[in-house]
Design an enzyme around this catalytic site. Structure first.
Site, mmCIF file in Angstrom:
data_model
loop_
_atom_site.group_PDB
_atom_site.id
_atom_site.type_symbol
_atom_site.label_atom_id
_atom_site.label_comp_id
_atom_site.label_asym_id
_atom_site.label_seq_id
_atom_site.Cartn_x
_atom_site.Cartn_y
_atom_site.Cartn_z
ATOM 1 N N ASP A 196 -37.891 11.161 64.324
ATOM 2 C CA ASP A 196 -36.530 10.799 64.690
ATOM 3 C C ASP A 196 -35.773 12.100 64.986
ATOM 4 O O ASP A 196 -36.238 13.192 64.630
ATOM 5 C CB ASP A 196 -35.914 10.026 63.519
ATOM 6 C CG ASP A 196 -34.437 9.756 63.685
ATOM 7 O OD1 ASP A 196 -34.029 9.356 64.794
ATOM 8 O OD2 ASP A 196 -33.686 9.965 62.710
ATOM 9 N N ASP A 245 -31.587 12.550 65.201
ATOM 10 C CA ASP A 245 -30.365 12.703 64.407
ATOM 11 C C ASP A 245 -30.619 12.372 62.940
ATOM 12 O O ASP A 245 -31.145 11.304 62.615
ATOM 13 C CB ASP A 245 -29.272 11.789 64.958
ATOM 14 C CG ASP A 245 -28.784 12.226 66.323
ATOM 15 O OD1 ASP A 245 -27.930 13.117 66.394
ATOM 16 O OD2 ASP A 245 -29.285 11.678 67.327
#
Length: 271
Positions: A34, A36
């Site tokens: 991922d 953020d």
């Protein structure tokens, strides 16, 4: 690194999770990251995140050491990701899986239909009437950030639920953000698609993510014989391992890259 397994509880809530073993790029693993909250700290505005200068190069180098079995899977569009990170030479799924790039240099494929403009317009009207919430349109989803206006959450949830029900959309409630997405636009679907590609097939997947929007991917990798790695404070999760913060993720990745043997020049074999 030993091949991950999917043994253990399917849902961890109160007890803490162990740290992941040291990253071994020589093992038969597939690494999904991922963005953020995992590779960069979350900021008040999506464009205000601070990207470490070495991050893009480290990820590209790790992908090469893993034989291409690395992908960034993010809620951002691919264009928005590369505007911040640079044109990284790795596989990417953007817009929560609505956009799919199978390898560096490949064309971006849509995995979902475009989001109707009327949905964005309805949320923009709500945002304007409630203090000016930040609306972030994407190709296959739209996010509304309420970090600066937490008092608007109840009304935002009600508005989003009506739009989701009327339009057959998925609603995701992340860290101070509500997102509506087209069907087929989720991180679990993206991971499953990656694992069906020849470059990823047969590897044990690891997914690193911090938010509840990463839970689809945690469940997908568990089903595929791998493990999820929760980043950040402990919470209810389908992940089996945990790293405490973004800094710990960087250290784990950097240590793994440092432990990998140097790449051999083309045509050269080891003794």
């Amino acid at each position: 690194m030993a091949s991950p397994s999917h043994t253990g509880p399917a849902f961890a809530a109160e007890d803490d999770l162990p740290l992941p073993p040291a990253l071994d790029p020589g093992a038969n693993i597939a690494l999904f990251l991922d963005f953020d909250g995992t590779l960069v700290e979350i900021a008040d505005h999506p464009d205000a995140v601070v990207v470490a200068p070495r991050l893009a190069g480290m990820i590209t180098a790790l992908s090469r050491r893993l034989g291409g079995r690395l992908a960034i899977v993010t809620g951002r569009s691919i264009a928005a990701l590369e505007a911040l990170l640079g044109p990284v030479e790795v596989a990417v799924a953007g817009s929560h899986g609505g956009e799919f790039r199978s390898r560096a240099g490949a064309e971006v494929e849509p995995l979902a239909d475009p989001l109707p403009a009327a949905v964005v317009a309805a949320l923009e009207r709500f945002a304007a009437a409630n203090g000016g919430l930040l609306v972030e349109p994407k190709p296959f989803s739209v996010a509304v950030h309420y970090r600066r206006h937490p008092e608007a959450l109840e009304g935002l949830l009600a508005c989003a639920q009506i739009l989701a029900q009327d339009g057959g959309l998925a609603m995701k409630h992340g860290k101070q953000v509500i997102e509506l997405a087209m069907p087929g636009s989720d991180k679990g679907t993206a991971v499953t698609r990656f694992m069906g590609l020849p470059a990823f097939a047969g590897a044990a997947p690891l997914f690193l993510g911090d938010d509840v929007t990463d839970e689809d991917a945690f469940r997908a990798v568990r089903h595929l014989g791998g493990q999820g790695v929760l980043v950040g404070p402990m919470r209810a999760t389908a992940a089996a391992l945990r790293l405490p913060d973004v800094a710990a993720v960087h250290t784990w990745l950097e240590d793994g890259l440092a432990s990998a043997p140097a790449a051999q020049p083309e045509g050269e074999t080891r003794p």
